[in-house]
Design a protein around this motif. Structure first.
Motif, short mmCIF file in Angstrom:
data_model
loop_
_atom_site.label_atom_id
_atom_site.label_comp_id
_atom_site.label_asym_id
_atom_site.label_seq_id
_atom_site.Cartn_x
_atom_site.Cartn_y
_atom_site.Cartn_z
N ARG A 126 -7.19 0.17 7.15
CA ARG A 126 -6.10 1.14 7.23
C ARG A 126 -5.11 0.75 8.32
O ARG A 126 -3.89 0.89 8.16
N LEU A 127 -5.61 0.24 9.44
CA LEU A 127 -4.73 -0.22 10.50
C LEU A 127 -3.89 -1.40 10.03
O LEU A 127 -2.68 -1.47 10.30
N ARG A 128 -4.51 -2.33 9.31
CA ARG A 128 -3.75 -3.48 8.78
C ARG A 128 -2.65 -3.02 7.83
O ARG A 128 -1.50 -3.49 7.90
N ALA A 129 -2.99 -2.09 6.94
CA ALA A 129 -1.99 -1.60 6.00
C ALA A 129 -0.86 -0.88 6.72
O ALA A 129 0.31 -1.00 6.35
N ALA A 130 -1.19 -0.11 7.77
CA ALA A 130 -0.16 0.63 8.49
C ALA A 130 0.76 -0.30 9.26
O ALA A 130 1.98 -0.10 9.30
N VAL A 131 0.21 -1.34 9.87
CA VAL A 131 1.01 -2.23 10.72
C VAL A 131 1.84 -3.20 9.88
O VAL A 131 3.02 -3.42 10.15
N PHE A 132 1.23 -3.78 8.84
CA PHE A 132 1.89 -4.85 8.10
C PHE A 132 2.50 -4.42 6.77
O PHE A 132 3.47 -5.02 6.32
N LEU A 133 1.93 -3.42 6.12
CA LEU A 133 2.36 -3.07 4.77
C LEU A 133 3.03 -1.72 4.67
O LEU A 133 3.39 -1.28 3.58
N GLY A 134 3.15 -1.00 5.79
CA GLY A 134 3.80 0.30 5.75
C GLY A 134 2.95 1.38 5.14
O GLY A 134 3.46 2.36 4.60
#
Length: 392
Positions: A73-81
């Motif tokens: 979820r952190l990866r999606a929030a930081v890189f994918l919006g």
């Protein structure tokens, strides 16, 4: 006062688009690596899940699933919006990992195809420039045309596939790791309660301001006018009658000012653009208004946009020490639909207090319409006041 009416006012810039693409590619690369880890985790967890027969799971399994899901979820929030809010259970985390793993591998496959195509193209072009025939392929016009056509189609399909993977990543995060329906409802109720209380407070504050304007300004002028008329009647002085006439004109002008501060009638008659032009004309500082509206917004949206600009311009003229103010109004597309974007910037000293009476009232007015409001005013300036008001 300068008014510039531009046909388009997009939010996207070349730098912003490039940064978004780079972040998305980095997020997909990391997602491919994490998908391999998750695949190993799911393979090891499958026998435990299949043979538990109602027995509680080992503590390591739910804990590992939760940690992996939080990282994703952190990866999606930081890189994918993606969305980064909400709590979730171990069961939802496991379902997310099982659904997300093939999506991550699919993204890795698309990236591999893209990289292979770029490497092959570079190899062929380099060979042709050296006068060579890579893999026996000569640089003839039919060959170049064929490879260019096929390569363009392959690149288009690969880019569309990567965009679809990014959209799937966001959708899975919202579905499994986002806020539950109950939590969304609870937050919505809390937001509505707060915005309603804020509107009531703002209305009371506006009433107090109007009463103060009438008491300290117009009422005093009317008292002075009555005294002048009394003296003029007793003495029959033409000079006193002339003074009374001038005082009545000043009282009338002040009454118009009070009425304008309460609500401008020409906003309904002429629309937002002309109303903002009046704000610019009345400002003590030069104000440049850029307005790009194909059609008039709904009355409540138009009113909120008008008061946002007027309050921000008034604050800048009084407190910012600015030399100019820029106002931009346009309809922009967002993920949640079209919004009326209102941006006011000045070149002043900064340090504006977003919790101050005027700006706090604008924030409450915007929140009541389900909009976004923010103030960026670092010490030394510049100051940005921005409101986004949903058009739908």
């Amino acid at each position: 006062m300068t008014r510039l009416i531009s046909p388009t006012m997009g939010r996207w810039t070349a730098r912003g688009v490039t940064g978004s693409v780079v972040r998305s590619v980095a997020g997909l690369v990391l997602g491919t690596l994490s998908a391999l880890v998750e695949m190993v985790f799911l393979v090891l967890a499958a026998p435990v899940l299949a043979l538990r027969h109602g027995r509680p799971l080992p503590q390591a399994l739910p804990g590992s699933a939760l940690r992996l899901a939080r990282i994703e979820r952190l990866r999606a929030a930081v890189f994918l919006g993606g969305d980064g809010a909400g709590e979730f259970t171990a069961g939802r985390a496991l379902r997310y990992l099982a659904s997300r793993c093939p999506v991550g591998l699919l993204g890795g496959g698309a990236l591999t195809v893209l990289g292979f195509g770029a490497a092959t193209t570079t190899q062929v072009l380099t060979g042709w420039l050296r006068g060579e025939k890579p893999d026996g392929i000569a640089a003839t016009w039919p060959v170049v045309t064929y490879l260019l056509t096929v390569g363009t189609l392959a690149l288009f399909l690969d880019v569309v596939g990567l965009a679809a993977v990014v959209a799937l990543e966001r959708a899975l995060v919202r579905r499994f790791l986002g806020l539950s329906e109950r939590e969304l409802m609870r937050r919505r109720i809390a937001h509505l309660s707060a915005s309603r209380a804020g509107i009531v407070e703002a209305v009371d504050a506006e009433r107090r301001r109007i009463e103060r304007d009438l008491h300290d300004g117009l009422q005093q002028r009317l008292v002075a006018l009555a005294m002048l008329l009394g003296r003029a009647r007793r003495s029959g002085s033409e000079e006193l009658y002339a003074q009374a006439h001038e005082e009545s004109q000043r009282a009338l002008d002040e009454l118009r000012q009070v009425a304008w501060r309460v609500y401008p009638a020409h906003l309904d008659d002429l629309g937002l653009e002309e109303a903002l032009a009046t704000v610019a004309e009345r400002s003590a500082l030069p104000v440049r208004v850029r307005c790009a509206l194909a059609a008039r917004p709904a009355p409540r949206i138009e009113t909120a946009a008008y008061f946002t600009v007027r309050e921000a311009v008034t604050n800048a003229a009084k407190h910012a020490g600015a030399t100019r103010i820029d106002v931009q109004v346009a309809v922009v597309e967002t993920e949640s639909g079209p919004v009326l974007s209102v941006r006011i910037t000045d070149d002043g000293v900064g340090g504006a207090d977003a919790g101050g009476g005027g700006l706090a009232g604008l924030a409450r007015r915007t929140a009541a319409l389900d909009g976004r409001f923010r103030v960026l005013s670092p010490p030394g300036g510049p100051t940005l006041v921005e409101a986004e008001l949903p058009c739908a």
